[in-house]
Design a protein around this motif. Structure first.
Motif, PDB file in Angstrom:
ATOM      1  N   ILE A  62     -21.835  -3.884 -40.358  1.00  0.00           N
ATOM      2  CA  ILE A  62     -21.567  -2.848 -41.339  1.00  0.00           C
ATOM      3  C   ILE A  62     -20.079  -2.499 -41.636  1.00  0.00           C
ATOM      4  CG2 ILE A  62     -21.786  -0.224 -40.941  1.00  0.00           C
ATOM      5  CD1 ILE A  62     -24.177  -0.601 -39.345  1.00  0.00           C
ATOM      6  N   THR A  63     -19.099  -2.684 -40.577  1.00  0.00           N
ATOM      7  CA  THR A  63     -17.806  -2.259 -40.842  1.00  0.00           C
ATOM      8  C   THR A  63     -17.079  -3.368 -42.132  1.00  0.00           C
ATOM      9  OG1 THR A  63     -17.356  -1.903 -38.792  1.00  0.00           O
ATOM     10  CG2 THR A  63     -15.520  -2.341 -39.725  1.00  0.00           C
ATOM     11  N   GLN A  64     -17.468  -4.578 -42.045  1.00  0.00           N
ATOM     12  CA  GLN A  64     -17.051  -5.421 -43.014  1.00  0.00           C
ATOM     13  C   GLN A  64     -17.726  -5.073 -44.424  1.00  0.00           C
ATOM     14  OE1 GLN A  64     -14.192  -7.581 -42.708  1.00  0.00           O
ATOM     15  NE2 GLN A  64     -14.474  -7.662 -44.960  1.00  0.00           N
ATOM     16  N   ALA A  65     -18.999  -4.721 -44.444  1.00  0.00           N
ATOM     17  CA  ALA A  65     -19.592  -4.426 -45.571  1.00  0.00           C
ATOM     18  C   ALA A  65     -19.014  -3.361 -46.157  1.00  0.00           C
ATOM     19  CB  ALA A  65     -21.177  -4.416 -45.443  1.00  0.00           C
ATOM     20  N   VAL A  66     -18.703  -2.407 -45.516  1.00  0.00           N
ATOM     21  CA  VAL A  66     -18.057  -1.140 -46.032  1.00  0.00           C
ATOM     22  C   VAL A  66     -16.875  -1.319 -46.482  1.00  0.00           C
ATOM     23  CG1 VAL A  66     -17.239   1.175 -45.289  1.00  0.00           C
ATOM     24  CG2 VAL A  66     -19.439   0.563 -44.577  1.00  0.00           C
ATOM     25  N   ARG A  67     -16.060  -2.007 -45.807  1.00  0.00           N
ATOM     26  CA  ARG A  67     -14.591  -2.341 -46.236  1.00  0.00           C
ATOM     27  C   ARG A  67     -14.568  -3.288 -47.605  1.00  0.00           C
ATOM     28  NH1 ARG A  67      -9.913  -3.030 -43.398  1.00  0.00           N
ATOM     29  NH2 ARG A  67     -10.910  -2.773 -41.475  1.00  0.00           N
ATOM     30  N   ASP A  68     -15.561  -4.172 -47.834  1.00  0.00           N
ATOM     31  CA  ASP A  68     -15.633  -4.895 -49.147  1.00  0.00           C
ATOM     32  C   ASP A  68     -16.132  -4.052 -50.193  1.00  0.00           C
ATOM     33  OD1 ASP A  68     -14.908  -7.028 -47.533  1.00  0.00           O
ATOM     34  OD2 ASP A  68     -17.295  -7.945 -47.560  1.00  0.00           O
ATOM     35  N   ALA A  69     -17.065  -2.957 -49.875  1.00  0.00           N
ATOM     36  CA  ALA A  69     -17.537  -1.895 -50.941  1.00  0.00           C
ATOM     37  C   ALA A  69     -16.239  -1.009 -51.365  1.00  0.00           C
ATOM     38  CB  ALA A  69     -18.541  -1.085 -50.302  1.00  0.00           C
ATOM     39  N   VAL A  70     -15.553  -0.666 -50.308  1.00  0.00           N
ATOM     40  CA  VAL A  70     -14.542   0.265 -50.436  1.00  0.00           C
ATOM     41  C   VAL A  70     -13.450  -0.616 -51.428  1.00  0.00           C
ATOM     42  CG1 VAL A  70     -12.227   1.380 -49.678  1.00  0.00           C
ATOM     43  CG2 VAL A  70     -14.690   1.600 -48.670  1.00  0.00           C
ATOM     44  N   ASN A  71     -12.854  -1.688 -51.304  1.00  0.00           N
ATOM     45  CA  ASN A  71     -11.861  -2.455 -52.068  1.00  0.00           C
ATOM     46  C   ASN A  71     -12.585  -2.796 -53.250  1.00  0.00           C
ATOM     47  OD1 ASN A  71     -10.194  -2.610 -49.783  1.00  0.00           O
ATOM     48  ND2 ASN A  71     -11.056  -4.523 -48.920  1.00  0.00           N
ATOM     49  N   LYS A  72     -13.697  -2.965 -53.495  1.00  0.00           N
ATOM     50  CA  LYS A  72     -14.375  -3.166 -54.595  1.00  0.00           C
ATOM     51  C   LYS A  72     -14.415  -2.141 -55.696  1.00  0.00           C
ATOM     52  CE  LYS A  72     -18.978  -4.761 -56.853  1.00  0.00           C
ATOM     53  NZ  LYS A  72     -20.404  -5.091 -56.549  1.00  0.00           N
ATOM     54  N   HIS A  73     -14.531  -0.891 -55.141  1.00  0.00           N
ATOM     55  CA  HIS A  73     -14.551   0.112 -55.966  1.00  0.00           C
ATOM     56  C   HIS A  73     -13.305   1.186 -55.970  1.00  0.00           C
ATOM     57  CE1 HIS A  73     -18.800  -0.635 -56.741  1.00  0.00           C
ATOM     58  NE2 HIS A  73     -19.290  -0.438 -55.580  1.00  0.00           N
ATOM     59  N   ARG A  74     -12.465   0.858 -55.337  1.00  0.00           N
ATOM     60  CA  ARG A  74     -10.964   1.819 -55.125  1.00  0.00           C
ATOM     61  C   ARG A  74     -10.515   1.940 -56.350  1.00  0.00           C
ATOM     62  NH1 ARG A  74      -8.147   3.144 -50.722  1.00  0.00           N
ATOM     63  NH2 ARG A  74      -8.979   1.474 -49.200  1.00  0.00           N
ATOM     64  N   ALA A  75     -10.222   1.016 -57.294  1.00  0.00           N
ATOM     65  CA  ALA A  75      -9.389   1.165 -58.328  1.00  0.00           C
ATOM     66  C   ALA A  75     -10.361   2.040 -59.470  1.00  0.00           C
ATOM     67  CB  ALA A  75      -9.526  -0.066 -59.118  1.00  0.00           C
ATOM     68  N   SER A  76     -11.587   2.426 -59.301  1.00  0.00           N
ATOM     69  CA  SER A  76     -12.544   3.232 -60.182  1.00  0.00           C
ATOM     70  C   SER A  76     -12.687   4.550 -59.999  1.00  0.00           C
ATOM     71  CB  SER A  76     -13.792   2.453 -60.312  1.00  0.00           C
ATOM     72  OG  SER A  76     -13.490   1.056 -60.802  1.00  0.00           O
ATOM     73  N   TYR A  77     -12.185   4.888 -58.507  1.00  0.00           N
ATOM     74  CA  TYR A  77     -12.467   6.162 -57.951  1.00  0.00           C
ATOM     75  C   TYR A  77     -11.076   6.642 -57.228  1.00  0.00           C
ATOM     76  CZ  TYR A  77     -17.244   6.114 -59.217  1.00  0.00           C
ATOM     77  OH  TYR A  77     -18.445   6.048 -59.983  1.00  0.00           O
ATOM     78  N   ALA A  78     -10.870   7.908 -57.661  1.00  0.00           N
ATOM     79  CA  ALA A  78      -9.596   8.595 -56.678  1.00  0.00           C
ATOM     80  C   ALA A  78     -10.154   8.840 -55.519  1.00  0.00           C
ATOM     81  CB  ALA A  78      -9.367   9.907 -57.463  1.00  0.00           C
ATOM     82  N   ASP A  79     -11.580   9.197 -55.132  1.00  0.00           N
ATOM     83  CA  ASP A  79     -11.946   9.583 -53.730  1.00  0.00           C
ATOM     84  C   ASP A  79     -12.990   8.936 -53.409  1.00  0.00           C
ATOM     85  OD1 ASP A  79     -10.040  11.977 -52.787  1.00  0.00           O
ATOM     86  OD2 ASP A  79     -10.983  12.594 -54.911  1.00  0.00           O
ATOM     87  N   ILE A  80     -13.035   8.125 -52.409  1.00  0.00           N
ATOM     88  CA  ILE A  80     -14.312   7.678 -51.879  1.00  0.00           C
ATOM     89  C   ILE A  80     -14.789   8.062 -50.587  1.00  0.00           C
ATOM     90  CG2 ILE A  80     -15.296   5.338 -51.137  1.00  0.00           C
ATOM     91  CD1 ILE A  80     -13.481   4.049 -53.026  1.00  0.00           C
ATOM     92  N   PHE A  81     -15.845   8.169 -50.082  1.00  0.00           N
ATOM     93  CA  PHE A  81     -16.431   8.858 -49.066  1.00  0.00           C
ATOM     94  C   PHE A  81     -17.698   8.185 -48.419  1.00  0.00           C
ATOM     95  CE2 PHE A  81     -18.792  11.747 -45.849  1.00  0.00           C
ATOM     96  CZ  PHE A  81     -17.966  12.197 -45.387  1.00  0.00           C
ATOM     97  N   VAL A  82     -17.489   7.680 -46.908  1.00  0.00           N
ATOM     98  CA  VAL A  82     -18.618   6.613 -46.517  1.00  0.00           C
ATOM     99  C   VAL A  82     -19.573   7.430 -45.738  1.00  0.00           C
ATOM    100  CG1 VAL A  82     -18.581   4.860 -44.942  1.00  0.00           C
ATOM    101  CG2 VAL A  82     -16.645   4.887 -46.152  1.00  0.00           C
ATOM    102  N   VAL A  83     -20.817   7.247 -46.331  1.00  0.00           N
ATOM    103  CA  VAL A  83     -21.812   8.097 -45.706  1.00  0.00           C
ATOM    104  C   VAL A  83     -22.334   7.180 -44.512  1.00  0.00           C
ATOM    105  CG1 VAL A  83     -23.752   9.662 -46.288  1.00  0.00           C
ATOM    106  CG2 VAL A  83     -22.032   9.125 -47.934  1.00  0.00           C
ATOM    107  N   TYR A  84     -21.731   6.771 -43.650  1.00  0.00           N
ATOM    108  CA  TYR A  84     -22.156   6.259 -42.315  1.00  0.00           C
ATOM    109  C   TYR A  84     -21.666   7.093 -41.323  1.00  0.00           C
ATOM    110  CZ  TYR A  84     -23.839   1.684 -44.086  1.00  0.00           C
ATOM    111  OH  TYR A  84     -24.581   0.397 -44.843  1.00  0.00           O
TER     112      TYR A  84
END
Length: 211
Positions: A62-84
């Motif tokens: 889970i941790t690596q999958a979330v990390r990859d998703a955050v890195n993938k979308h960080r440039a497109s969003y000012a705010d990211i929230f993890v719903v886990y």
């Protein structure tokens, strides 16, 4: 259609620059509930992308999958929230979120935050031997419980796996008689007394409302 990683709800804005919107990176097991809350509350500022629900069967991933998703979308969003919640990561997911500067849902797992973390903790000693199901797990009982545990092939293992449980508690997010009937059948299949407890969306709703 439930959004999956890489398929975002359309905000009408370019995805190559921060939009001022909030991206929810969520467990696929929560997609139905998050979409229901978005619709009921008019939270049109929240976009959703989901990781595979089956990661619950492999919490070390889970941790690596979330990390990859955050890195993938960080440039497109000012705010990211993890719903886990922690979800069996042993604190590694919280550490990764802290490192990346993103927030996540508080609590050890979804059973806790659906109940309300404080309420769940207060009942923990009395319900230590309870087996929990949510709406999602009732719908997907065979795929996420019965088959992965091999009970479809070796039903004789049921008492070995569940012999120390004293009851099955269905935490209902919705008032759905069909789901309640199916949850009762799940309890019968596991040989456990059945308890239904309506929780609604618990801390999931209050947490998303603060966004």
């Amino acid at each position: 259609m439930i959004p999956s990683d890489g398929e975002l709800t359309n905000s009408g804005l370019p995805l190559d620059q921060p939009t001022g919107r909030v991206l929810l990176i969520a467990c696929g097991a929560l997609a139905h509930e998050i979409l229901a809350l978005k619709s009921a509350n008019g939270w049109t500022h929240l976009d959703l992308t989901c990781l595979p629900a089956k990661l619950h069967l492999y919490p070390d991933q889970i941790t690596q999958a979330v990390r990859d998703a955050v890195n993938k979308h960080r440039a497109s969003y000012a705010d990211i929230f993890v719903v886990y919640a922690d979800c069996g990561t042993g604190g590694l997911l919280q550490a990764a979120c802290d490192e990346m500067g993103v927030q996540m849902v508080a609590g050890p797992h979804c059973y806790s935050f659906f109940e309300g973390n404080a309420t769940f903790a207060a009942k923990a000693d009395d319900e230590f031997t309870a087996f929990y199901l949510t709406d999602f797990l009732v719908r997907q009982f065979d795929a996420f419980v019965w088959t992965p545990m091999g009970l479809d092939r070796h039903p004789d293992l049921r008492d070995m796996y569940f012999g120390n449980y004293e009851k099955l508690i269905y935490q209902a997010q919705t008032d759905d008689p069909g789901l309640t009937a199916k949850a009762r059948q799940c309890a019968e299949r596991l040989g456990l007394p059945f308890v239904r407890r309506y929780t609604g969306y618990g801390d999931l709703e209050t947490t998303l409302a603060r966004l």
